[in-house]
Design a protein around this motif. Sequence first.
Motif, PDB file in Angstrom:
ATOM      1  N   CYS A 139       0.840  -1.201   0.000  1.00 29.52           N
ATOM      2  CA  CYS A 139       0.000   0.000   0.000  1.00 29.52           C
ATOM      3  C   CYS A 139       0.874   1.250   0.000  1.00 29.52           C
ATOM      4  O   CYS A 139       1.743   1.411   0.852  1.00 29.52           O
TER       5      CYS A 139
ATOM      6  N   GLY B  57      -0.696   4.248  -0.122  1.00 29.50           N
ATOM      7  CA  GLY B  57      -1.608   5.313   0.303  1.00 29.50           C
ATOM      8  C   GLY B  57      -0.951   6.150   1.397  1.00 29.50           C
ATOM      9  O   GLY B  57       0.004   5.702   2.036  1.00 29.50           O
ATOM     10  N   THR B  58      -1.484   7.314   1.635  1.00 35.75           N
ATOM     11  CA  THR B  58      -0.844   8.247   2.570  1.00 35.75           C
ATOM     12  C   THR B  58      -0.694   7.661   3.967  1.00 35.75           C
ATOM     13  O   THR B  58       0.378   7.728   4.568  1.00 35.75           O
ATOM     14  N   THR B  59      -1.760   7.090   4.506  1.00 36.49           N
ATOM     15  CA  THR B  59      -1.693   6.578   5.879  1.00 36.49           C
ATOM     16  C   THR B  59      -0.581   5.552   6.014  1.00 36.49           C
ATOM     17  O   THR B  59       0.256   5.626   6.909  1.00 36.49           O
ATOM     18  N   CYS B  60      -0.581   4.596   5.148  1.00 33.13           N
ATOM     19  CA  CYS B  60       0.425   3.535   5.224  1.00 33.13           C
ATOM     20  C   CYS B  60       1.830   4.088   5.026  1.00 33.13           C
ATOM     21  O   CYS B  60       2.768   3.696   5.712  1.00 33.13           O
TER      22      CYS B  60
ATOM     23  N   CYS C 289      -4.446   3.090  -1.724  1.00 32.99           N
ATOM     24  CA  CYS C 289      -5.058   2.721  -0.443  1.00 32.99           C
ATOM     25  C   CYS C 289      -5.894   1.453  -0.610  1.00 32.99           C
ATOM     26  O   CYS C 289      -6.778   1.373  -1.444  1.00 32.99           O
ATOM     27  N   LEU C 290      -5.576   0.441   0.204  1.00 34.34           N
ATOM     28  CA  LEU C 290      -6.277  -0.836   0.117  1.00 34.34           C
ATOM     29  C   LEU C 290      -7.619  -0.779   0.852  1.00 34.34           C
ATOM     30  O   LEU C 290      -8.343  -1.756   0.908  1.00 34.34           O
ATOM     31  N   GLY C 291      -7.902   0.365   1.445  1.00 36.04           N
ATOM     32  CA  GLY C 291      -9.175   0.536   2.138  1.00 36.04           C
ATOM     33  C   GLY C 291      -9.158  -0.021   3.553  1.00 36.04           C
ATOM     34  O   GLY C 291     -10.176  -0.065   4.222  1.00 36.04           O
ATOM     35  N   LEU C 292      -7.993  -0.471   3.990  1.00 33.70           N
ATOM     36  CA  LEU C 292      -7.925  -1.110   5.309  1.00 33.70           C
ATOM     37  C   LEU C 292      -7.694  -0.093   6.415  1.00 33.70           C
ATOM     38  O   LEU C 292      -8.101  -0.287   7.552  1.00 33.70           O
ATOM     39  N   CYS C 293      -7.048   1.012   6.074  1.00 33.66           N
ATOM     40  CA  CYS C 293      -6.687   1.989   7.100  1.00 33.66           C
ATOM     41  C   CYS C 293      -7.905   2.730   7.625  1.00 33.66           C
ATOM     42  O   CYS C 293      -7.907   3.230   8.735  1.00 33.66           O
TER      43      CYS C 293
ATOM     44  N   TYR D 101      -0.092  -1.472   5.681  1.00 27.89           N
ATOM     45  CA  TYR D 101      -0.654  -2.748   5.247  1.00 27.89           C
ATOM     46  C   TYR D 101      -0.022  -3.232   3.951  1.00 27.89           C
ATOM     47  O   TYR D 101       0.269  -2.434   3.058  1.00 27.89           O
TER      48      TYR D 101
HETATM   49  S1  FES Z   1      -3.422   4.020   3.053  1.00 30.48           S
HETATM   50 FE1  FES Z   1      -2.923   1.940   3.178  1.00 30.48          FE
HETATM   51  S2  FES Z   1      -4.782   0.927   3.491  1.00 30.48           S
HETATM   52 FE2  FES Z   1      -5.273   3.012   3.305  1.00 30.48          FE
END
Ligand code: FES
Length: 87
Positions: free
Chosen positions: A9, A11-14, A44-48, A59
């Motif tokens: 992932c 995505g920003t959070t990860c 983003c895998l939608g898990l965060c 993730y």
């Molecule tokens: S940023 Fe990684 S699952 Fe949302």
Amino acid sequence: MEKISVKVCTGTTCFVMGGANLQELNDIIPKKYGDKVEVLPSNCLGLCSINWEYSKAPYVKVNDEVVSEATVEKVLEEINKQIAHNL
Ligand code: FES
């Protein structure tokens, strides 16, 4: 044996939660597993967003298996487990 796909992932959070270190997998995996395993960056895998407060980012998905609080070691462990399982 089918190829194992590793979705990292980005995505920003990860990324902020340590996913930046996982970029190493792009080097390590081809060297270690050749074409048996492919690494794919993923949005983003939608898990965060499931539970932000207890988020276990970063993730990585190894096939359908989710690795939470992923580290290079944890991801390699999961790949080895799946390879052993597929033999
Ligand atoms: S940023 Fe990684 S699952 Fe949302």
